[in-house]
Scaffold this active site. Structure first.
Site, PDB file in Angstrom:
ATOM      1  N   TYR A  63       0.875  -1.182   0.000  1.00 56.06           N
ATOM      2  CA  TYR A  63       0.000   0.000   0.000  1.00 56.06           C
ATOM      3  C   TYR A  63       0.912   1.232   0.000  1.00 56.06           C
ATOM      4  O   TYR A  63       1.448   1.646   1.035  1.00 56.06           O
ATOM      5  CB  TYR A  63      -0.919   0.020   1.228  1.00 56.06           C
ATOM      6  N   PHE A 218     -13.332  -5.178   1.219  1.00 54.77           N
ATOM      7  CA  PHE A 218     -14.425  -4.492   0.520  1.00 54.77           C
ATOM      8  C   PHE A 218     -15.761  -4.672   1.276  1.00 54.77           C
ATOM      9  O   PHE A 218     -16.798  -4.968   0.662  1.00 54.77           O
ATOM     10  CB  PHE A 218     -14.580  -4.992  -0.926  1.00 54.77           C
ATOM     11  N   PRO A 219     -15.781  -4.497   2.590  1.00 59.74           N
ATOM     12  CA  PRO A 219     -17.036  -4.709   3.330  1.00 59.74           C
ATOM     13  C   PRO A 219     -18.128  -3.715   2.955  1.00 59.74           C
ATOM     14  O   PRO A 219     -19.312  -3.978   3.175  1.00 59.74           O
ATOM     15  CB  PRO A 219     -16.613  -4.531   4.803  1.00 59.74           C
ATOM     16  N   LEU A 220     -17.708  -2.569   2.367  1.00 54.63           N
ATOM     17  CA  LEU A 220     -18.704  -1.585   1.910  1.00 54.63           C
ATOM     18  C   LEU A 220     -18.790  -1.573   0.382  1.00 54.63           C
ATOM     19  O   LEU A 220     -19.554  -0.803  -0.188  1.00 54.63           O
ATOM     20  CB  LEU A 220     -18.339  -0.182   2.429  1.00 54.63           C
ATOM     21  N   GLY A 221     -17.978  -2.391  -0.264  1.00 52.35           N
ATOM     22  CA  GLY A 221     -17.994  -2.431  -1.726  1.00 52.35           C
ATOM     23  C   GLY A 221     -16.825  -1.700  -2.355  1.00 52.35           C
ATOM     24  O   GLY A 221     -16.809  -1.526  -3.578  1.00 52.35           O
ATOM     25  N   PHE A 224     -13.499   1.541  -5.433  1.00 52.27           N
ATOM     26  CA  PHE A 224     -13.368   1.454  -6.893  1.00 52.27           C
ATOM     27  C   PHE A 224     -14.702   1.726  -7.571  1.00 52.27           C
ATOM     28  O   PHE A 224     -15.724   1.124  -7.233  1.00 52.27           O
ATOM     29  CB  PHE A 224     -12.867   0.065  -7.306  1.00 52.27           C
TER      30      PHE A 224
HETATM   31  N1  LIG Z   1      -6.679  -8.921   0.887  1.00 55.99           N
HETATM   32  C1  LIG Z   1      -6.857  -8.120  -0.131  1.00 55.99           C
HETATM   33  O1  LIG Z   1      -6.554  -8.482  -1.272  1.00 55.99           O
HETATM   34  C2  LIG Z   1      -7.433  -6.762   0.097  1.00 55.99           C
HETATM   35  C3  LIG Z   1      -7.909  -6.043  -1.022  1.00 55.99           C
HETATM   36  C4  LIG Z   1      -8.452  -4.792  -0.803  1.00 55.99           C
HETATM   37  C5  LIG Z   1      -8.541  -4.268   0.475  1.00 55.99           C
HETATM   38  N2  LIG Z   1      -8.062  -4.980   1.552  1.00 55.99           N
HETATM   39  C6  LIG Z   1      -8.178  -4.446   2.926  1.00 55.99           C
HETATM   40  O2  LIG Z   1      -9.552  -4.279   3.217  1.00 55.99           O
HETATM   41  C7  LIG Z   1      -9.785  -2.956   3.705  1.00 55.99           C
HETATM   42  C8  LIG Z   1     -11.206  -2.520   3.353  1.00 55.99           C
HETATM   43  O3  LIG Z   1     -11.363  -2.441   1.954  1.00 55.99           O
HETATM   44  P1  LIG Z   1     -11.456  -1.053   1.180  1.00 55.99           P
HETATM   45  O4  LIG Z   1     -10.940   0.057   2.007  1.00 55.99           O
HETATM   46  O5  LIG Z   1     -10.837  -1.274  -0.144  1.00 55.99           O
HETATM   47  O6  LIG Z   1     -13.011  -0.919   0.890  1.00 55.99           O
HETATM   48  P2  LIG Z   1     -14.302  -0.669   1.808  1.00 55.99           P
HETATM   49  O7  LIG Z   1     -13.922  -0.679   3.260  1.00 55.99           O
HETATM   50  O8  LIG Z   1     -15.360  -1.581   1.324  1.00 55.99           O
HETATM   51  O9  LIG Z   1     -14.732   0.780   1.344  1.00 55.99           O
HETATM   52  C9  LIG Z   1     -13.899   1.887   1.424  1.00 55.99           C
HETATM   53  C10 LIG Z   1     -14.677   3.006   0.749  1.00 55.99           C
HETATM   54  O10 LIG Z   1     -15.844   3.302   1.508  1.00 55.99           O
HETATM   55  C11 LIG Z   1     -15.820   4.659   1.925  1.00 55.99           C
HETATM   56  N3  LIG Z   1     -16.329   4.720   3.301  1.00 55.99           N
HETATM   57  C12 LIG Z   1     -15.775   4.146   4.405  1.00 55.99           C
HETATM   58  N4  LIG Z   1     -16.524   4.390   5.496  1.00 55.99           N
HETATM   59  C13 LIG Z   1     -17.594   5.126   5.075  1.00 55.99           C
HETATM   60  C14 LIG Z   1     -18.714   5.674   5.723  1.00 55.99           C
HETATM   61  N5  LIG Z   1     -18.895   5.540   7.051  1.00 55.99           N
HETATM   62  N6  LIG Z   1     -19.619   6.358   4.987  1.00 55.99           N
HETATM   63  C15 LIG Z   1     -19.445   6.501   3.641  1.00 55.99           C
HETATM   64  N7  LIG Z   1     -18.394   6.001   2.961  1.00 55.99           N
HETATM   65  C16 LIG Z   1     -17.467   5.313   3.669  1.00 55.99           C
HETATM   66  C17 LIG Z   1     -14.381   5.104   1.825  1.00 55.99           C
HETATM   67  O11 LIG Z   1     -14.295   6.480   1.533  1.00 55.99           O
HETATM   68  P3  LIG Z   1     -13.695   7.537   2.610  1.00 55.99           P
HETATM   69  O12 LIG Z   1     -12.228   7.283   2.671  1.00 55.99           O
HETATM   70  O13 LIG Z   1     -14.052   8.849   2.048  1.00 55.99           O
HETATM   71  O14 LIG Z   1     -14.386   7.250   3.907  1.00 55.99           O
HETATM   72  C18 LIG Z   1     -13.873   4.298   0.656  1.00 55.99           C
HETATM   73  O15 LIG Z   1     -14.237   4.928  -0.573  1.00 55.99           O
HETATM   74  C19 LIG Z   1      -8.700  -2.124   3.028  1.00 55.99           C
HETATM   75  O16 LIG Z   1      -8.530  -0.875   3.652  1.00 55.99           O
HETATM   76  C20 LIG Z   1      -7.522  -3.060   3.111  1.00 55.99           C
HETATM   77  O17 LIG Z   1      -6.929  -2.967   4.387  1.00 55.99           O
HETATM   78  C21 LIG Z   1      -7.533  -6.233   1.365  1.00 55.99           C
END
Ligand SMILES: NC(=O)c1ccc[n+]([C@@H]2O[C@H](COP(=O)([O-])OP(=O)(O)OC[C@H]3O[C@@H](n4cnc5c(N)ncnc54)[C@H](OP(=O)(O)O)[C@@H]3O)[C@@H](O)[C@H]2O)c1
Length: 306
Positions: A63, A218-221, A224
């Site tokens: 990252y 991607f718990p919120l999707g 991307f």
């Molecule tokens: N193992 C793997 O291959 C892999 C791949 C991807 C990710 N990960 C891990 O999984 C974690 C979670 O995935 P992710 O960050 O990609 O996606 P995510 O948690 O599903 O979603 C993040 C998105 O949601 C928004 N968001 C978060 N909280 C919010 C809220 N309360 N209200 C409205 N929007 C909100 C964020 O924007 P804002 O920043 O503006 O809040 C960002 O655009 C990553 O941070 C990483 O540590 C692992």
């Protein structure tokens, strides 16, 4: 009001990971890459997370090529008692739609652990996920990146024996891959999964029966474009309105309620969103709301992340 206590010191209640008690809502640090030019903001966000009871942070050297690990190293001390979980199996590839390429060969996994040790500034990484490319959106292995999981597990186990890794997890893995890894002792599985993307129920069931933490990414999707967003789902928005909370909180509360093995690592670069996500553990979904959310169909991505 459905949200009761936004500053519980154990957000989401108590879960287990690698033999440690952790808050079921942790923090996924990938979004901190967006704070490349605002290190003070990254530090403030991480300190706020720890202050609110986050003791499980997900990261990777890849990252931002060590940037995010460096933020964590500078902001979170050993005294904070935070379980840091990192991953190997990819390396930075700046400029692409996904700024990553695979690094799956055993010597690349070893180099990845060494990079994590250096950029996190630790002698042992508590948990390291072997990030495969067998499932989920995005990268797929080809050529010399097609590596048998047994060969990868051997080097992961060797690094655990050497004390560089405390415990081993898996990511982007199939049911067969997890089964083959079970004899080694796997502490967590991290695949893409959310209220609108639930093709891995069988994997979750296997994790539950083996007492392995299920840590969906991607718990919120995700951030991307084109990936289905939990917060766009009409049933989620309706439940949020009824319960007086936000759609994101409904999506996270559903995951917590769905199975006790679930540990959350929602990602954000926004302190207000962080605080809201940690408060999602206090959202009470009644049986009717749960049944409505359970019935939401899976949504397909309308974009390829290849
Ligand atoms: N193992 C793997 O291959 C892999 C791949 C991807 C990710 N990960 C891990 O999984 C974690 C979670 O995935 P992710 O960050 O990609 O996606 P995510 O948690 O599903 O979603 C993040 C998105 O949601 C928004 N968001 C978060 N909280 C919010 C809220 N309360 N209200 C409205 N929007 C909100 C964020 O924007 P804002 O920043 O503006 O809040 C960002 O655009 C990553 O941070 C990483 O540590 C692992």
């Amino acid at each position: 009001m459905a949200v009761m206590n936004s500053s519980s010191l154990t957000p989401g209640g108590v879960g287990a990971l690698a033999g440690r008690a952790v808050s079921r809502i942790g923090y996924g640090a990938m979004q901190l890459e967006r704070l490349r030019d605002e290190p003070g903001a990254a530090t403030a966000l991480l300190r706020r997370a720890v202050e609110l009871g986050v003791n499980h942070i997900d990261t990777a050297h890849f990252y931002g090529d060590g940037l995010v690990n460096g933020f964590i190293r500078d902001a979170v001390s050993e005294d904070d008692g935070v379980l840091i979980v990192s991953k190997v199996g990819a390396e930075p590839a700046p400029g692409g739609r996904i700024p990553l390429r695979l690094a799956q060969r055993p010597e690349q996994l070893r180099a990845g652990v060494e990079q994590n040790l250096r950029t996190l500034g630790v002698e042992r990484v508590a948990v390291v996920n072997l990030r495969r490319a067998d499932k989920g959106p995005g990268l797929r292995a080809e050529g010399d990146q097609l590596v048998d999981i047994d060969d990868q597990l051997a080097v992961m186990a060797a690094m655990r024996d050497e004390g560089k890794i405390g415990a081993i997890g898996l990511s982007c893995v199939t049911l067969d891959g997890l089964r083959r890894a079970l004899p080694l002792g796997i502490v967590c599985v991290q695949n893409a999964y959310s209220l609108v993307s639930r093709s891995d129920e069988d994997m979750l069931a296997l994790c539950a029966s083996e007492k392995i933490a299920w840590v969906p990414y991607f718990p919120l999707g995700s951030a991307f474009e084109g990936m289905p967003k939990v917060t766009d789902e009409p049933a989620v928005r309706a439940a949020a309105q009824t319960l007086g909370c936000t759609p994101a909180q409904i999506g996270l509360a559903w995951l917590l309620r769905h199975a006790p093995e679930v540990l959350l690592i929602p990602g954000t670069a926004d302190v207000a969103h962080l605080e809201a996500n940690l408060a999602a553990g206090s959202v009470m979904l009644d049986d009717a709301a749960l049944a409505t959310l359970d019935a939401v169909p899976a949504r397909a991505a309308n974009v390829s992340l290849e």
